[in-house]
Design a protein around this motif. Structure first.
Motif, PDB file in Angstrom:
ATOM      1  N   LEU A   1       8.150   2.322  -7.713  1.00 39.68           N
ATOM      2  CA  LEU A   1       7.540   1.001  -7.689  1.00 39.68           C
ATOM      3  C   LEU A   1       8.496   0.012  -7.023  1.00 39.68           C
ATOM      4  N   LEU A   2       7.946  -0.810  -6.119  1.00 38.01           N
ATOM      5  CA  LEU A   2       8.751  -1.799  -5.424  1.00 38.01           C
ATOM      6  C   LEU A   2       8.259  -3.203  -5.750  1.00 38.01           C
ATOM      7  N   GLU A   3       9.129  -4.166  -5.553  1.00 38.18           N
ATOM      8  CA  GLU A   3       8.737  -5.564  -5.777  1.00 38.18           C
ATOM      9  C   GLU A   3       9.205  -6.403  -4.602  1.00 38.18           C
ATOM     10  N   HIS A   4       8.556  -7.533  -4.404  1.00 38.23           N
ATOM     11  CA  HIS A   4       8.978  -8.487  -3.393  1.00 38.23           C
ATOM     12  C   HIS A   4       8.621  -9.880  -3.872  1.00 38.23           C
ATOM     13  N   ARG A   5       9.194 -10.869  -3.221  1.00 41.20           N
ATOM     14  CA  ARG A   5       9.007 -12.240  -3.682  1.00 41.20           C
ATOM     15  C   ARG A   5       7.638 -12.806  -3.340  1.00 41.20           C
ATOM     16  N   GLY A   6       6.895 -12.149  -2.466  1.00 37.89           N
ATOM     17  CA  GLY A   6       5.593 -12.664  -2.061  1.00 37.89           C
ATOM     18  C   GLY A   6       4.478 -12.312  -3.023  1.00 37.89           C
ATOM     19  N   GLU A   7       3.555 -13.252  -3.170  1.00 38.78           N
ATOM     20  CA  GLU A   7       2.323 -13.019  -3.926  1.00 38.78           C
ATOM     21  C   GLU A   7       1.328 -12.376  -2.968  1.00 38.78           C
ATOM     22  N   GLU A   8       0.526 -11.453  -3.482  1.00 34.75           N
ATOM     23  CA  GLU A   8      -0.329 -10.648  -2.613  1.00 34.75           C
ATOM     24  C   GLU A   8      -1.738 -10.554  -3.185  1.00 34.75           C
ATOM     25  N   VAL A   9      -2.725 -10.547  -2.299  1.00 32.97           N
ATOM     26  CA  VAL A   9      -4.105 -10.249  -2.683  1.00 32.97           C
ATOM     27  C   VAL A   9      -4.572  -9.154  -1.736  1.00 32.97           C
ATOM     28  N   ALA A  10      -5.145  -8.093  -2.303  1.00 34.50           N
ATOM     29  CA  ALA A  10      -5.589  -6.961  -1.487  1.00 34.50           C
ATOM     30  C   ALA A  10      -7.057  -6.674  -1.767  1.00 34.50           C
ATOM     31  N   PHE A  11      -7.752  -6.239  -0.714  1.00 36.25           N
ATOM     32  CA  PHE A  11      -9.176  -5.913  -0.780  1.00 36.25           C
ATOM     33  C   PHE A  11      -9.351  -4.536  -0.143  1.00 36.25           C
ATOM     34  N   ILE A  12      -9.990  -3.628  -0.867  1.00 40.69           N
ATOM     35  CA  ILE A  12     -10.175  -2.269  -0.366  1.00 40.69           C
ATOM     36  C   ILE A  12     -11.387  -2.254   0.561  1.00 40.69           C
ATOM     37  N   LEU A  13     -11.126  -1.974   1.847  1.00 37.58           N
ATOM     38  CA  LEU A  13     -12.197  -1.933   2.844  1.00 37.58           C
ATOM     39  C   LEU A  13     -12.897  -0.579   2.870  1.00 37.58           C
ATOM     40  N   GLU A  14     -12.098   0.493   2.788  1.00 42.59           N
ATOM     41  CA  GLU A  14     -12.641   1.850   2.867  1.00 42.59           C
ATOM     42  C   GLU A  14     -11.882   2.775   1.930  1.00 42.59           C
ATOM     43  N   GLY A  15     -12.597   3.785   1.438  1.00 38.68           N
ATOM     44  CA  GLY A  15     -11.968   4.810   0.611  1.00 38.68           C
ATOM     45  C   GLY A  15     -11.679   4.326  -0.789  1.00 38.68           C
TER      46      GLY A  15
ATOM     47  N   SER B   1      -9.165  12.706  -0.615  1.00 34.77           N
ATOM     48  CA  SER B   1      -9.355  13.399   0.657  1.00 34.77           C
ATOM     49  C   SER B   1      -9.640  12.448   1.820  1.00 34.77           C
ATOM     50  N   GLN B   2     -10.017  11.220   1.524  1.00 31.77           N
ATOM     51  CA  GLN B   2     -10.360  10.247   2.565  1.00 31.77           C
ATOM     52  C   GLN B   2      -9.236   9.218   2.726  1.00 31.77           C
ATOM     53  N   ASN B   3      -9.008   8.768   3.945  1.00 33.60           N
ATOM     54  CA  ASN B   3      -8.044   7.689   4.173  1.00 33.60           C
ATOM     55  C   ASN B   3      -8.521   6.424   3.467  1.00 33.60           C
ATOM     56  N   ALA B   4      -7.581   5.601   3.054  1.00 33.08           N
ATOM     57  CA  ALA B   4      -7.913   4.305   2.446  1.00 33.08           C
ATOM     58  C   ALA B   4      -7.475   3.202   3.411  1.00 33.08           C
ATOM     59  N   VAL B   5      -8.294   2.173   3.500  1.00 33.75           N
ATOM     60  CA  VAL B   5      -7.977   1.026   4.354  1.00 33.75           C
ATOM     61  C   VAL B   5      -7.990  -0.210   3.467  1.00 33.75           C
ATOM     62  N   VAL B   6      -6.870  -0.916   3.464  1.00 30.55           N
ATOM     63  CA  VAL B   6      -6.685  -2.064   2.568  1.00 30.55           C
ATOM     64  C   VAL B   6      -6.369  -3.309   3.395  1.00 30.55           C
ATOM     65  N   LEU B   7      -7.147  -4.351   3.185  1.00 33.82           N
ATOM     66  CA  LEU B   7      -6.894  -5.656   3.791  1.00 33.82           C
ATOM     67  C   LEU B   7      -6.087  -6.452   2.789  1.00 33.82           C
ATOM     68  N   PHE B   8      -4.954  -7.024   3.225  1.00 35.08           N
ATOM     69  CA  PHE B   8      -4.195  -7.828   2.269  1.00 35.08           C
ATOM     70  C   PHE B   8      -3.539  -9.031   2.933  1.00 35.08           C
ATOM     71  N   SER B   9      -3.338 -10.029   2.095  1.00 32.73           N
ATOM     72  CA  SER B   9      -2.610 -11.231   2.505  1.00 32.73           C
ATOM     73  C   SER B   9      -1.441 -11.401   1.565  1.00 32.73           C
ATOM     74  N   VAL B  10      -0.327 -11.869   2.101  1.00 28.95           N
ATOM     75  CA  VAL B  10       0.861 -12.081   1.292  1.00 28.95           C
ATOM     76  C   VAL B  10       1.478 -13.437   1.665  1.00 28.95           C
ATOM     77  N   THR B  11       1.909 -14.136   0.625  1.00 28.43           N
ATOM     78  CA  THR B  11       2.549 -15.421   0.825  1.00 28.43           C
ATOM     79  C   THR B  11       3.767 -15.533  -0.076  1.00 28.43           C
ATOM     80  N   PRO B  12       4.929 -15.881   0.428  1.00 26.41           N
ATOM     81  CA  PRO B  12       5.233 -15.973   1.842  1.00 26.41           C
ATOM     82  C   PRO B  12       5.276 -14.577   2.459  1.00 26.41           C
ATOM     83  N   PRO B  13       5.134 -14.485   3.784  1.00 27.74           N
ATOM     84  CA  PRO B  13       5.110 -13.179   4.429  1.00 27.74           C
ATOM     85  C   PRO B  13       6.359 -12.362   4.115  1.00 27.74           C
ATOM     86  N   ALA B  14       6.160 -11.127   3.713  1.00 22.96           N
ATOM     87  CA  ALA B  14       7.277 -10.226   3.405  1.00 22.96           C
ATOM     88  C   ALA B  14       6.833  -8.793   3.657  1.00 22.96           C
ATOM     89  N   PHE B  15       7.571  -8.104   4.489  1.00 23.54           N
ATOM     90  CA  PHE B  15       7.290  -6.687   4.743  1.00 23.54           C
ATOM     91  C   PHE B  15       8.558  -5.897   4.625  1.00 23.54           C
TER      92      PHE B  15
END
Length: 181
Positions: free
Chosen positions: A119-133, A167-181
């Protein structure tokens, strides 16, 4: 600061108020010649002159100092997205870049892949939406199955990871503030 043109802003606000060069110059107690030079970028106004112009034009003084945004730079064509691969995950940046307070991306998670070993953590707040899978998300001690159409909010500094054991790929749309990768 190179995108700041004080003179053009003075001219824009003057015209929006329906004032001629002479009328504004008289109200601001400067010469029409000086105002003309400011508007054409041939002279730089003093701070005091900027304050008087701002008061006369009924705009905040700082409005003359804001950078112009090139709106073309705000558009990201699908064929021009920046792509990143981190471990087994690929990301497509939907935001033009990482400047500002928000970044949005699409994360592609191949089947039988995890975002990390632990498990990892970062300073950014994130919202994710599952598009596929479907995908498993670990939030602190909790484990949740998310399917297409589901979403999750991940507060800053909450340890988390993504896992696709399906068995299927997952596609996740997400926004993070402040940006952190």
């Amino acid at each position: 600061m190179e995108n700041i043109d004080i003179g053009k802003k003075v001219e824009k606000y003057r015209k929006a108020r329906g004032l001629s060069n002479r009328e504004l110059a008289k109200l601001a107690e400067i010469t029409p010649s000086m105002l003309s030079q400011i508007e054409r970028g041939l002279a730089n106004p003093s701070i005091q002159t900027l304050k008087v112009l701002a008061k006369t034009l009924n705009v905040p003084t700082f409005s003359f100092l804001l950078e112009e945004t090139n709106t073309e730079d705000l558009i990201v064509r699908s064929s021009k997205r920046k792509k990143m691969i981190i471990d087994n995950l690929s990301y497509e940046l939907l935001s033009p870049d990482f400047t500002g307070n928000l970044a949005t991306a699409i994360m592609n998670v191949p089947s039988n892949t995890s975002s990390s070993e632990k498990l990892l953590e970062h300073r950014g707040e994130e919202v994710a939406f599952i598009l596929e899978g479907k995908i498993k998300v670990y939030l602190g001690e909790g484990e949740y199955l998310l399917e297409a159409g589901d979403s999750v909010k991940i507060p800053a500094n909450l340890k988390h990871k993504w896992e696709n054991n399906f068995s299927q790929n997952a596609v996740v749309l997400f926004s993070v503030t402040p940006p952190a990768f």
